[in-house]
Design an enzyme around this catalytic site. Structure first.
Site, PDB file in Angstrom:
ATOM      1  N   ASP A 101     -37.008 -60.532  13.368  1.00  0.00           N
ATOM      2  CA  ASP A 101     -35.576 -60.303  13.525  1.00  0.00           C
ATOM      3  C   ASP A 101     -34.947 -61.630  13.955  1.00  0.00           C
ATOM      4  O   ASP A 101     -35.406 -62.237  14.919  1.00  0.00           O
ATOM      5  CB  ASP A 101     -35.337 -59.221  14.579  1.00  0.00           C
ATOM      6  CG  ASP A 101     -33.912 -58.710  14.604  1.00  0.00           C
ATOM      7  OD1 ASP A 101     -32.977 -59.539  14.543  1.00  0.00           O
ATOM      8  OD2 ASP A 101     -33.725 -57.489  14.710  1.00  0.00           O
ATOM      9  N   HIS A 159     -34.625 -49.447   8.196  1.00  0.00           N
ATOM     10  CA  HIS A 159     -35.571 -50.409   8.755  1.00  0.00           C
ATOM     11  C   HIS A 159     -36.027 -49.931  10.133  1.00  0.00           C
ATOM     12  O   HIS A 159     -35.356 -49.141  10.782  1.00  0.00           O
ATOM     13  CB  HIS A 159     -34.977 -51.813   8.828  1.00  0.00           C
ATOM     14  CG  HIS A 159     -33.701 -51.926   9.596  1.00  0.00           C
ATOM     15  ND1 HIS A 159     -32.485 -51.467   9.120  1.00  0.00           N
ATOM     16  CD2 HIS A 159     -33.438 -52.449  10.814  1.00  0.00           C
ATOM     17  CE1 HIS A 159     -31.547 -51.702  10.002  1.00  0.00           C
ATOM     18  NE2 HIS A 159     -32.097 -52.303  11.065  1.00  0.00           N
ATOM     19  N   HIS A 182     -37.472 -51.184  13.920  1.00  0.00           N
ATOM     20  CA  HIS A 182     -37.546 -52.279  14.887  1.00  0.00           C
ATOM     21  C   HIS A 182     -38.823 -52.140  15.701  1.00  0.00           C
ATOM     22  O   HIS A 182     -39.124 -51.063  16.214  1.00  0.00           O
ATOM     23  CB  HIS A 182     -36.368 -52.219  15.869  1.00  0.00           C
ATOM     24  CG  HIS A 182     -35.050 -52.498  15.244  1.00  0.00           C
ATOM     25  ND1 HIS A 182     -34.454 -53.740  15.316  1.00  0.00           N
ATOM     26  CD2 HIS A 182     -34.200 -51.709  14.554  1.00  0.00           C
ATOM     27  CE1 HIS A 182     -33.292 -53.693  14.689  1.00  0.00           C
ATOM     28  NE2 HIS A 182     -33.113 -52.465  14.217  1.00  0.00           N
TER      29      HIS A 182
END
Length: 145
Positions: free
Chosen positions: A35, A104, A106
Site C-alpha cells: 500500500d 481488495h 488490507h
C-alpha cells in the site's frame, strides 16, 4: 444495489500494467502489492483480478482465490515484519471506508508500541516501500508452495 465497475480505477490500471506498484505476489487470480499510503510498516493489499467493486459483486471462485492469497501474503508479512498482531480488512462502499472501487483486502501489521496511521492519508517514501516489498518477497520465497 451493486455499483457499476469503473475500469479506470487505480487498481484496474495497475492490473493492466498502466501504473506501477511494488508487487509482492501474483497468481492467475490475484495480485498483491505494498500500500503506498500504509497505515503501518508492512501494510499490503491483495487485489482480485476479477472486475468487482466489492465483496457482493465478486464471484465465489474469486472470493476463494482472494482469501487464499490473502492468507499466504499475510503469513509472509508476519514473517517479514514480526508484528505483535495483524488486522486484515475488506471495505464495501465509501461509507465503510472503501477508497478504491475495486475489491481488495488490507493486511495491516500492528505493533504494540506504534499508533496506526490514517487510512489513505500519507504516501510512503518509495525507497522504504521497495525495501518492505523485498522483505515480503523474501519471506514468501520461504513459504511452502
Amino acid at each position: 444495489m451493486q455499483a457499476e465497475y469503473d475500469n479506470q480505477n487505480i487498481f484496474a490500471r495497475i492490473l493492466r500494467g498502466e501504473l506501477p506498484c511494488f508487487k509482492i505476489y501474483e497468481d492467475a487470480d490475484t495480485i498483491a502489492f505494498m500500500d503506498i499510503m500504509p497505515q503501518t510498516d508492512g501494510h499490503a493489499l491483495v487485489v482480485p483480478k476479477e472486475q468487482a467493486v466489492d465483496l457482493f459483486g465478486l464471484s465465489e471462485a474469486g472470493a476463494a482465490a482472494a482469501i487464499k492469497s490473502t492468507q499466504r501474503v499475510a503469513r509472509a508479512v508476519r514473517e517479514a515484519f514480526q508484528p505483535d498482531g495483524m488486522v486484515i480488512t475488506q471495505f464495501n462502499g465509501v461509507a465503510a471506508g472503501q477508497t478504491v472501487p475495486h475489491i481488495h483486502f488490507h493486511i495491516v501489521p500492528r505493533y504494540a508500541d506504534q499508533p496506526i496511521r490514517g487510512h489513505a492519508r500519507e504516501q510512503q517514501d518509495m525507497a522504504v516501500l521497495k525495501e518492505h516489498a523485498e522483505r515480503v518477497i523474501a519471506a514468501l520465497a520461504k513459504l511452502p508452495a
